[in-house]
Design an enzyme around this catalytic site. Sequence first.
Site, PDB file in Angstrom:
ATOM      1  N   HIS A 192       0.837  -1.204   0.000  1.00 29.47           N
ATOM      2  CA  HIS A 192       0.000   0.000   0.000  1.00 29.47           C
ATOM      3  C   HIS A 192       0.872   1.255   0.000  1.00 29.47           C
ATOM      4  CE1 HIS A 192      -3.035  -2.696   2.220  1.00 29.47           C
ATOM      5  NE2 HIS A 192      -3.567  -2.449   1.021  1.00 29.47           N
ATOM      6  N   ARG A 221      -2.306  -7.002  -7.979  1.00 31.49           N
ATOM      7  CA  ARG A 221      -1.155  -7.844  -7.657  1.00 31.49           C
ATOM      8  C   ARG A 221      -1.020  -8.996  -8.638  1.00 31.49           C
ATOM      9  NH1 ARG A 221      -3.562  -7.279  -2.524  1.00 31.49           N
ATOM     10  NH2 ARG A 221      -4.517  -9.271  -2.965  1.00 31.49           N
ATOM     11  N   SER A 234      -2.959  -7.670   2.792  1.00 30.97           N
ATOM     12  CA  SER A 234      -3.321  -7.516   4.203  1.00 30.97           C
ATOM     13  C   SER A 234      -3.768  -8.837   4.809  1.00 30.97           C
ATOM     14  CB  SER A 234      -4.441  -6.473   4.352  1.00 30.97           C
ATOM     15  OG  SER A 234      -3.972  -5.202   4.012  1.00 30.97           O
ATOM     16  N   LYS A 242     -17.546  -6.716   6.531  1.00 31.54           N
ATOM     17  CA  LYS A 242     -16.311  -7.350   6.969  1.00 31.54           C
ATOM     18  C   LYS A 242     -16.132  -7.161   8.469  1.00 31.54           C
ATOM     19  CE  LYS A 242     -13.514  -6.938   2.783  1.00 31.54           C
ATOM     20  NZ  LYS A 242     -12.248  -6.431   2.240  1.00 31.54           N
TER      21      LYS A 242
END
Length: 186
Positions: A35, A108, A146, A59
């Site tokens: 990040h 990614r 994460s 979440k």
Amino acid sequence: MTPDPAVQADATSERAQGPLIALYAGSFDPITHGHEDLIKRTLTFSDRLIVAVANNVNKQPLFRVDERIAFIRECIGDDPRIEVRAFSGLLVEFAREVGARVNVRGLRAVSDFEYEFQLALMNRHLYPDLETVFMTPSLDTTYISSSMVREVARFGGDVSGLVHPVVGRALIERYRELAMGREGRG
């Protein structure tokens, strides 16, 4: 070679809209070196960057929004071009509110693309003035997420090369607290 007048007019009208404000939104639970890399690189093409910390009701984050904001501020320092804010609801509504014209998304792997592409198209449908820019991470941060950082920390692994030291210490402490809570109930 003479510049195309239409291209010059577009560039002039863009500057007339004011500074280019980019938005980098996510849960940042926690912020990683990946990040941080995207934040720094976004500043190479934008005048201002708003790091938008999502308060996602779907979440169960490890850290509260205020904790995540504090970690981000610690990691990025005091660059006046960066603002860190929480938001909930639709990203496009937040983008309108802050005047963002660019939405930065990190990719990614190819597996990220399909979901991010659909999200970008929906955002374009809802707010045509918000352009999505996909960025790939630096080679040394490509594998960091994460969720993987949380998993490594949960089982006592070394996260020092993955997150800022403040975040690493907070992860250790949070998992210690959670373990103590489980032992107290057991």
